[in-house]
Design an enzyme around this catalytic site. Structure first.
Site, PDB file in Angstrom:
ATOM      1  N   LYS A  10       0.678  -1.349  -0.007  1.00 31.56           N
ATOM      2  CA  LYS A  10      -0.109   0.002  -0.122  1.00 31.56           C
ATOM      3  C   LYS A  10       0.814   1.259  -0.068  1.00 31.56           C
ATOM      4  O   LYS A  10       2.013   1.061   0.180  1.00 31.56           O
ATOM      5  CB  LYS A  10      -0.969   0.230   1.216  1.00 31.56           C
ATOM      6  CG  LYS A  10      -1.950  -1.285   1.218  1.00 31.56           C
ATOM      7  CD  LYS A  10      -2.961  -1.070   2.193  1.00 31.56           C
ATOM      8  CE  LYS A  10      -4.089  -2.218   2.299  1.00 31.56           C
ATOM      9  NZ  LYS A  10      -5.132  -2.058   3.269  1.00 31.56           N
ATOM     10  N   TYR A  50     -12.448  -2.431  -3.702  1.00 34.58           N
ATOM     11  CA  TYR A  50     -13.003  -2.386  -2.391  1.00 34.58           C
ATOM     12  C   TYR A  50     -14.653  -2.224  -2.284  1.00 34.58           C
ATOM     13  O   TYR A  50     -15.335  -1.739  -1.164  1.00 34.58           O
ATOM     14  CB  TYR A  50     -12.437  -1.254  -1.438  1.00 34.58           C
ATOM     15  CG  TYR A  50     -10.934  -1.509  -1.054  1.00 34.58           C
ATOM     16  CD1 TYR A  50     -10.755  -2.610  -0.266  1.00 34.58           C
ATOM     17  CD2 TYR A  50     -10.066  -0.676  -1.577  1.00 34.58           C
ATOM     18  CE1 TYR A  50      -9.521  -2.986   0.409  1.00 34.58           C
ATOM     19  CE2 TYR A  50      -8.540  -1.119  -0.958  1.00 34.58           C
ATOM     20  CZ  TYR A  50      -8.427  -2.240  -0.018  1.00 34.58           C
ATOM     21  OH  TYR A  50      -7.269  -2.456   0.304  1.00 34.58           O
ATOM     22  N   ASN A 113      -2.110   0.280   6.668  1.00 34.33           N
ATOM     23  CA  ASN A 113      -1.645  -0.820   7.095  1.00 34.33           C
ATOM     24  C   ASN A 113      -0.679  -1.639   6.368  1.00 34.33           C
ATOM     25  O   ASN A 113      -0.774  -2.966   6.332  1.00 34.33           O
ATOM     26  CB  ASN A 113      -2.656  -1.757   7.841  1.00 34.33           C
ATOM     27  CG  ASN A 113      -3.782  -2.320   6.772  1.00 34.33           C
ATOM     28  OD1 ASN A 113      -3.602  -2.010   5.408  1.00 34.33           O
ATOM     29  ND2 ASN A 113      -4.760  -2.876   7.198  1.00 34.33           N
ATOM     30  N   HIS A 116      -2.372  -5.223   1.810  1.00 38.94           N
ATOM     31  CA  HIS A 116      -3.535  -6.327   1.598  1.00 38.94           C
ATOM     32  C   HIS A 116      -3.070  -7.739   1.113  1.00 38.94           C
ATOM     33  O   HIS A 116      -2.305  -7.891   0.282  1.00 38.94           O
ATOM     34  CB  HIS A 116      -4.627  -5.445   0.468  1.00 38.94           C
ATOM     35  CG  HIS A 116      -5.611  -6.433   0.026  1.00 38.94           C
ATOM     36  ND1 HIS A 116      -6.680  -6.414   0.800  1.00 38.94           N
ATOM     37  CD2 HIS A 116      -5.692  -7.134  -0.858  1.00 38.94           C
ATOM     38  CE1 HIS A 116      -7.824  -7.345   0.336  1.00 38.94           C
ATOM     39  NE2 HIS A 116      -7.035  -7.757  -0.766  1.00 38.94           N
ATOM     40  N   GLU A 127      -9.741 -11.212  -7.179  1.00 39.61           N
ATOM     41  CA  GLU A 127      -8.973  -9.993  -6.938  1.00 39.61           C
ATOM     42  C   GLU A 127      -7.778 -10.218  -8.131  1.00 39.61           C
ATOM     43  O   GLU A 127      -7.315  -9.107  -8.602  1.00 39.61           O
ATOM     44  CB  GLU A 127      -8.341  -9.784  -5.577  1.00 39.61           C
ATOM     45  CG  GLU A 127      -9.417  -9.721  -4.711  1.00 39.61           C
ATOM     46  CD  GLU A 127      -9.027  -9.531  -3.248  1.00 39.61           C
ATOM     47  OE1 GLU A 127     -10.058  -9.040  -2.465  1.00 39.61           O
ATOM     48  OE2 GLU A 127      -8.005  -9.735  -2.802  1.00 39.61           O
TER      49      GLU A 127
HETATM   50  P1  CMP Z   1      -7.432  -4.356   3.689  1.00 40.05           P
HETATM   51  O1  CMP Z   1      -7.317  -5.557   4.032  1.00 40.05           O
HETATM   52  O2  CMP Z   1      -6.887  -3.958   2.423  1.00 40.05           O
HETATM   53  O3  CMP Z   1      -9.046  -4.310   3.570  1.00 40.05           O
HETATM   54  C1  CMP Z   1      -9.969  -3.039   4.028  1.00 40.05           C
HETATM   55  C2  CMP Z   1      -9.222  -1.766   4.348  1.00 40.05           C
HETATM   56  O4  CMP Z   1      -9.560  -0.991   4.846  1.00 40.05           O
HETATM   57  C3  CMP Z   1      -8.234  -2.613   5.325  1.00 40.05           C
HETATM   58  O5  CMP Z   1      -7.086  -3.226   4.699  1.00 40.05           O
HETATM   59  C4  CMP Z   1      -7.832  -1.060   5.905  1.00 40.05           C
HETATM   60  O6  CMP Z   1      -6.716  -0.427   5.194  1.00 40.05           O
HETATM   61  C5  CMP Z   1      -8.789  -0.168   5.674  1.00 40.05           C
HETATM   62  N1  CMP Z   1      -9.637   0.174   7.043  1.00 40.05           N
HETATM   63  C6  CMP Z   1      -9.638   1.499   7.666  1.00 40.05           C
HETATM   64  N2  CMP Z   1     -10.339   1.310   8.612  1.00 40.05           N
HETATM   65  C7  CMP Z   1     -10.994   0.089   8.911  1.00 40.05           C
HETATM   66  C8  CMP Z   1     -11.607  -0.653   9.930  1.00 40.05           C
HETATM   67  N3  CMP Z   1     -12.235   0.269  10.720  1.00 40.05           N
HETATM   68  N4  CMP Z   1     -11.652  -1.869   9.728  1.00 40.05           N
HETATM   69  C9  CMP Z   1     -11.309  -2.731   8.631  1.00 40.05           C
HETATM   70  N5  CMP Z   1     -10.636  -2.048   7.917  1.00 40.05           N
HETATM   71  C10 CMP Z   1     -10.375  -0.698   7.673  1.00 40.05           C
END
Ligand code: CMP
Length: 139
Positions: A10, A50, A113, A116, A127
């Site tokens: 990311k 998403y 974070n 993904h 995906e």
């Molecule tokens: P990802 O695994 O890419 O899937 C959804 C993304 O939304 C997650 O990682 C985070 O980057 C983002 N995100 C932001 N806020 C939240 C939250 N409260 N709970 C889950 N995902 C979140």
């Protein structure tokens, strides 16, 4: 069984020049990078990718974040690749991620974070197909 999963490095990670370090963690976990491309995601791509989160309160911020800088989209291959990848990523929220995981070591927040990873083999296929043509994947 040998399977494939889909991974994204990311914008928070590419910004801090962590592409190699994140990829090394994936490889150390037994995953092989069989396709990789650095892109700037468009808003349409991020919203489509998403789509399942469209109704969530964090959706707009997530799309803004994912389009804020380069990402590296990858296909990873290995024994139980989906589960292995989830293990080495760690929990979505880095505050809850186990020691030694990518998110524990590198993630900045629950949104930023660093990586993904697909949550199931079914979603992995969807995906992978979203970003790659079959001939771009070289196993
Ligand atoms: P990802 O695994 O890419 O899937 C959804 C993304 O939304 C997650 O990682 C985070 O980057 C983002 N995100 C932001 N806020 C939240 C939250 N409260 N709970 C889950 N995902 C979140």
């Amino acid at each position: 069984a040998t399977e494939r999963t889909f991974s994204i490095i990311k914008p928070d990670a590419t910004r801090r020049n962590l592409t190699g370090k994140v990829t090394a963690k994936l490889e150390e976990a037994g995953l092989r990078v069989v396709a990789s491309r650095r892109i700037r995601m468009t808003r349409e791509q991020a919203e489509g990718f998403y789509g399942v989160h469209r109704e969530r309160p964090f959706f707009n911020d997530l799309v803004a974040f994912m389009t804020s800088g380069p990402v590296v989209v990858q296909v990873l291959e290995g024994e139980d690749a989906v589960a292995r990848n989830r293990e080495v990523m760690g929990a979505t929220n880095p505050a809850q991620a186990d020691e030694g995981t990518i998110r524990k070591e590198f993630a900045e927040s629950i949104e930023a974070n660093s990586v993904h990873g697909s949550d199931s083999p079914e979603n992995a296929k969807i995906e992978i197909d979203f970003f790659f043509k079959p001939e771009e994947i070289v196993g």
